[in-house]
Write a protein that holds these residues in place. Structure first.
Motif, PDB file in Angstrom:
ATOM      1  N   SER A  74      -2.292   6.060  -1.961  1.00 56.31           N
ATOM      2  CA  SER A  74      -1.677   4.859  -1.730  1.00 56.31           C
ATOM      3  C   SER A  74      -1.305   4.568  -2.646  1.00 56.31           C
ATOM      4  O   SER A  74      -0.529   3.675  -3.818  1.00 56.31           O
ATOM      5  N   ILE A 161      -5.395  -0.980   1.037  1.00 57.83           N
ATOM      6  CA  ILE A 161      -5.674   0.423   1.339  1.00 57.83           C
ATOM      7  C   ILE A 161      -6.007   0.743   0.349  1.00 57.83           C
ATOM      8  O   ILE A 161      -6.790   1.568   0.434  1.00 57.83           O
ATOM      9  N   ALA A 195      -5.548  -4.663   3.622  1.00 61.47           N
ATOM     10  CA  ALA A 195      -4.609  -4.265   3.681  1.00 61.47           C
ATOM     11  C   ALA A 195      -3.643  -5.234   4.197  1.00 61.47           C
ATOM     12  O   ALA A 195      -2.463  -5.987   3.922  1.00 61.47           O
TER      13      ALA A 195
END
Lengths: 208, 173
Positions: A74, A161, A195
């Protein structure tokens, strides 16, 4: 001289050298929230990895095998999302791999009976995710705002995330619980919730 | 990097500490931004405000352009973002540009040597892409320069971009 010419003259006078520490400015907030999260649990709960002595390394490897690729993936995707004109789609697709693998392992685990659920310490896990997920998300937002994201919802979701996966990585060494159903319910779903929050808040938090 | 693009060369000189090159870079960037944005909002009073806003963004976010990456896709992405932000602030919801496939393609090609890829296209299509996507001319300006109709120019750009995607896919594959 037009006002645009004046502006150009003013901007040119500010100097030509972009900040040489651009990458460091991006990485610092990400590292800071990761250290804070891990440090907190170390201070609160003491010795990590006690469950490894009882159950062996596999449950810990499954947890970190899921969360650490998400942490680094991420951050990697955010770095691309923050650079205008750069294609971040492949990096974002890579983030789906840990979730897909976790789904397969969950199916196998359920087929062979799974572990105890919800376990004795589920509430502590939920507190860890609910507290440090947003804190680490905030770190990712600060890091991304330093760049120039043009797809704000996607960048927000990836920041979510990152927040969730750092919270999981920091707490997992202290978590004695086993089984994929536990991991899905108390780790993966909170990460997906972060998220979704990032997706919703991205346009507000990341606008520049 | 597209070594033929003056913006790339100016940015390279800028990075080498040439103060005058940065001013020239901003002037040329302003011209391209104006040209690209005028296609979307017309040549009204808001255009210059938007150009200035985009220029400030270019200056403030110049650290997000990696050395070696072409300037044009980066600049166009910032222009697109500022345009969408402008529309959002105004509460409009326009249908995004007719050449949306071109916008996607720009992102896909951002890290590639576009000039080398263009050599693999028929010259007419490569020229159309060079004029509209790298130099930032409008379809009308490009068609006038080449001496063909606007529709023919749009068709060349469209076919060229499709061919370019194929070339990139073949190289990746």
């Amino acid at each position: 001289m037009s006002s645009t010419d004046d502006l150009i003259a003013g901007l040119a006078a500010e100097g030509v050298t972009p900040a040489s520490h651009a990458l460091r400015r991006f990485v610092m907030p990400l590292v800071a929230v990761s250290v804070i999260s891990a440090g907190f649990w170390l201070a609160m709960l003491g010795k990590p990895f006690t469950a490894v002595e009882v159950y062996g390394p596999v449950p810990m490897m499954v947890k970190w095998g899921f969360s650490l690729p998400l942490v680094f993936g991420s951050a990697w995707a955010l770095h691309a999302l923050g650079r205008p004109g750069q294609d971040a789609h492949r990096r974002m697709l890579c983030l789906a791999i840990p979730f897909a693998l976790a789904a397969v392992v969950l199916a196998i685990d359920l087929a062979i009976g799974g572990g105890r659920f919800p376990g004795a310490t589920w509430d502590r896990c939920l507190i860890a995710m609910g507290t440090f997920g947003p804190i680490c998300f905030a770190g990712a937002i600060i890091a991304t705002r330093w760049l120039a994201p043009t797809e704000l919802r996607k960048a927000g979701a990836v920041a979510g995330i990152f927040g969730g996966s750092v919270a999981m990585s920091a707490y997992a060494p202290f978590c004695p619980e086993l089984g994929m159903l536990f991991m899905t319910t108390f780790y993966i779903l909170p990460i997906l919730a972060m998220a979704a929050i990032g997706w919703l808040l991205g346009p507000k938090l990341l606008r520049w | 990097m597209n070594q033929g693009d003056p913006l790339d060369l100016l940015m390279q000189r800028t990075r080498n500490g040439d103060d005058a090159a940065y001013r020239e870079f901003l002037e040329q960037a302003a011209t391209r931004l104006r040209s690209a944005l005028a296609r979307k909002i017309g040549n009204d009073g808001e255009l210059e405000d938007l150009v200035q806003e985009a220029l400030i963004a270019v200056h403030q976010k110049r650290h997000t352009l990696d050395p070696g990456r072409p300037v044009a896709p980066w600049l166009h992405a910032i222009a697109r973002y500022k345009l969408i932000d402008h529309w959002r602030k105004r509460g409009r919801s326009p249908v995004l540009h007719e050449d949306a496939d071109v916008a996607v393609a720009e992102d896909e090609f951002a890290s590639l040597d576009v000039e080398a890829l263009l050599k693999e296209l028929p010259e007419a299509q490569a020229e159309a892409i060079r004029l509209t996507q790298i130099e930032g001319l409008t379809g009308a300006e490009a068609s006038e320069r080449v001496g063909i109709g606007l529709s023919a120019m749009k068709l060349r750009v469209h076919r060229g971009m499709l061919r370019l995607k194929k070339v990139v896919a073949e190289k990746d594959g």
